[in-house]
Design a protein around this motif. Structure first.
Motif, mmCIF file in Angstrom:
data_model
loop_
_atom_site.group_PDB
_atom_site.id
_atom_site.type_symbol
_atom_site.label_atom_id
_atom_site.label_comp_id
_atom_site.label_asym_id
_atom_site.label_seq_id
_atom_site.Cartn_x
_atom_site.Cartn_y
_atom_site.Cartn_z
ATOM 1 N N SER A 414 0.824 -1.198 0.000
ATOM 2 C CA SER A 414 0.000 0.000 0.000
ATOM 3 C C SER A 414 0.862 1.253 0.000
ATOM 4 C CB SER A 414 -0.927 0.003 1.212
ATOM 5 O OG SER A 414 -1.698 1.182 1.266
ATOM 6 N N ALA A 415 1.922 1.254 0.802
ATOM 7 C CA ALA A 415 2.820 2.408 0.850
ATOM 8 C C ALA A 415 3.513 2.625 -0.492
ATOM 9 C CB ALA A 415 3.853 2.216 1.960
ATOM 10 N N GLN A 416 3.830 1.541 -1.197
ATOM 11 C CA GLN A 416 4.502 1.650 -2.482
ATOM 12 C C GLN A 416 3.554 2.066 -3.601
ATOM 13 O OE1 GLN A 416 8.003 1.096 -3.150
ATOM 14 N NE2 GLN A 416 7.877 1.443 -0.946
ATOM 15 N N GLU A 417 2.327 1.544 -3.549
ATOM 16 C CA GLU A 417 1.398 1.709 -4.665
ATOM 17 C C GLU A 417 0.311 2.738 -4.397
ATOM 18 O OE1 GLU A 417 0.005 -2.244 -5.486
ATOM 19 O OE2 GLU A 417 2.044 -3.070 -5.461
ATOM 20 N N ASN A 418 0.284 3.289 -3.177
ATOM 21 C CA ASN A 418 -0.669 4.342 -2.814
ATOM 22 C C ASN A 418 -2.118 3.905 -3.072
ATOM 23 O OD1 ASN A 418 -1.356 6.880 -1.777
ATOM 24 N ND2 ASN A 418 -1.476 7.767 -3.828
ATOM 25 N N ARG A 419 -2.460 2.743 -2.540
ATOM 26 C CA ARG A 419 -3.817 2.217 -2.707
ATOM 27 C C ARG A 419 -4.142 1.269 -1.566
ATOM 28 N NH1 ARG A 419 -4.131 -3.119 -4.455
ATOM 29 N NH2 ARG A 419 -2.125 -4.069 -5.021
ATOM 30 N N PRO A 420 -5.429 1.051 -1.281
ATOM 31 C CA PRO A 420 -5.786 0.017 -0.312
ATOM 32 C C PRO A 420 -5.429 -1.360 -0.864
ATOM 33 C CG PRO A 420 -7.630 1.503 -0.765
ATOM 34 C CD PRO A 420 -6.599 1.758 -1.811
ATOM 35 N N VAL A 421 -4.993 -2.243 -0.001
ATOM 36 C CA VAL A 421 -4.620 -3.599 -0.401
ATOM 37 C C VAL A 421 -5.451 -4.596 0.405
ATOM 38 C CG1 VAL A 421 -2.767 -5.313 -0.453
ATOM 39 C CG2 VAL A 421 -2.272 -2.927 -1.017
ATOM 40 N N ARG A 422 -6.143 -5.467 -0.294
ATOM 41 C CA ARG A 422 -6.913 -6.521 0.361
ATOM 42 C C ARG A 422 -6.018 -7.724 0.621
ATOM 43 N NH1 ARG A 422 -12.561 -6.202 0.057
ATOM 44 N NH2 ARG A 422 -13.322 -4.370 -1.101
ATOM 45 N N LEU A 423 -6.179 -8.351 1.760
ATOM 46 C CA LEU A 423 -5.362 -9.521 2.068
ATOM 47 C C LEU A 423 -5.668 -10.679 1.139
ATOM 48 C CD1 LEU A 423 -4.812 -7.795 4.629
ATOM 49 C CD2 LEU A 423 -4.594 -9.952 5.863
#
Length: 443
Positions: A414-423
């Motif tokens: 998320s920090a790298q791609e600037n988006r929410p990440v679902r598990l």
């Protein structure tokens, strides 16, 4: 009762102190150490120097796992080497229907964690992950309060973790600074914190959004006395200008390392017992590729949310925690390792605030031992069987380990791609159904 046979894969300092020593001493009546595996021959010599009476325990190279199992016939494999080696030996052990005890993190990627879940579902063996923070008395008390319903339905968690300049900098001196070896600190370190939060509230993480940065270490640090790569603390000619070194080392005692993970294994003037490894690399090298600061929001499958941060360079070590529910709130502050804190610290307590009522301060009986008194209790469960008198489970399994790793990877992604990440991007949309996970020690 049959003595349980163990083989250790990865002779780290923790493998020697946390596993080998208890097996050979406290729990020797029901446990036997039958095999050792590591890629570095020098580590076998360190083991023999520490346990000379056990010098005849067979030792094997990193590619001799099958041979070790066939010759020594262990019941359980202990994966305690560098983080990136855990998954390899866990998967090999499960393929041979052996039980596994794994140091945290269980793996360094969500993909490896998913493979472990799949392998465990097919195997007669089970995986136990040593999340020792669960066992600290203050943490079990928090779990007890939540389980009893004193907070009602959990709605949110605030968890801020702090590492001081001694402990925090140690990760940037060692192999942890290489993401391929550790997964970064959102996995190597924060899996502890993510597991605790999930265990406390009884909910599984589902989605993460985060920011991360390298603020204190690396070549661009404002604390870097001179831009130059390849220095080591034990031989550095500008160490007197380095605040991270000077804070913890007197000029009259120029040790090559003073590290709370290696302890007595640190040598003097660059003499270390392991091959090709120095745990005193410069924290200002330009090749450092991990973050030292994170802020994240985690959404759980039961509706709770967590605001989380971790900082690896602060004046003191500890955490601040608040858990909110429909019936009340609890708060606690821990100051870890008071001897390293330059001000008086209070004994840790829990403040409980019912939604309608008076504040209650709860004192918890303190225990001896590392990690807040948790390590001795964890070892008893590992080598004597779980304490059946507890009203809830503490010993954690592969599913717990997988969710913790996937949360940590989600933070970094998320920090790298600037988006929410679902598990589910790492573990699958429904681990319970798609992977047919046989929960043998879940949350």
């Amino acid at each position: 009762m049959k003595r349980r046979r163990y083989a250790i894969c990865g002779l780290s300092g923790r493998a020697l102190g946390q596993f080998a020593k208890p097996i050979l001493t406290t729990f020797a009546g029901g446990s036997e150490l039958v095999g050792l595996l590591d890629p570095d021959l020098a580590r076998f010599e360190v083991f023999r120097s520490r346990f000379p009476e056990q010098a005849d325990i067979p030792a094997y190279g990193e590619d001799e796992f099958v041979r070790m199992v066939e010759e020594t016939r262990p019941d359980c494999i202990i994966a305690a080497g560098r983080d990136d080696t855990h998954a390899r030996y866990i998967l090999s052990a499960l393929q041979m229907d052996l039980d596994v005890i794994s140091e945290k993190p269980m793996a360094t990627t969500g993909e490896d964690s998913r493979q472990i879940l799949e392998a465990e579902s097919r195997s007669k063996g089970t995986v136990t992950v040593t999340f020792n923070y669960r066992y600290a008395p203050i943490h079990t008390k928090i779990k007890e309060m939540v389980s009893e319903g004193r907070l009602g339905r959990i709605t949110s968690v605030d968890l801020n973790w702090y590492l001081d300049t001694y402990h925090g900098s140690s990760y940037f001196k060692r192999w942890n600074r290489e993401r391929a070896l550790s997964g970064g600190l959102s996995i190597h370190k924060s899996t502890h914190h993510f597991d605790l939060a999930s265990w406390w509230i009884g909910q599984k993480p589902a989605e993460v959004f985060a920011y991360g940065a390298l603020n204190y270490y690396g070549a661009d640090s404002e604390w870097n006395p001179e831009r130059e790569d390849g220095r080591h603390c034990g031989t550095c000619d500008v160490s007197s200008q380095c605040a991270y070194y000077s804070r913890w080392n007197a000029r009259s005692k120029k040790l090559a390392v003073q590290d709370d993970h290696l302890g007595s294994l640190g040598g003097q003037q660059g003499a270390f017992p392991y091959t090709g490894y120095r745990p005193d690399r410069c924290v200002f090298d330009s090749d450092i590729e991990i973050e030292d600061t994170y802020a994240a929001v985690v959404r759980y499958d039961g509706g709770a949310m967590m605001s989380y941060s971790v900082n690896f360079s602060l004046p003191y070590e500890g955490y601040r925690l608040a858990i909110n529910g429909t019936k009340g709130r609890l708060e606690t502050v821990e100051y870890h390792i008071p001897s390293r804190i330059p001000f008086p610290t209070p004994v840790q307590t829990i403040d409980y605030f019912p939604l309608f009522g008076s504040k209650e301060t709860i004192h918890v009986v303190q225990r001896e031992g590392r990690h807040g008194g948790g390590d001795p209790l964890l070892l008893e469960d590992l080598f004597m069987g779980e304490d059946s008198s507890r009203p809830f489970r503490i010993l954690s399994g592969a599913e717990d380990g997988a969710y913790a790793v996937a949360t940590g990877e989600g933070v970094w992604r998320s920090a790298q791609e600037n988006r929410p990440v679902r598990l589910s991007e790492m573990l699958g949309s429904s681990p319970q159904q798609e992977l047919a996970v046989n929960r043998k020690g879940g949350v």
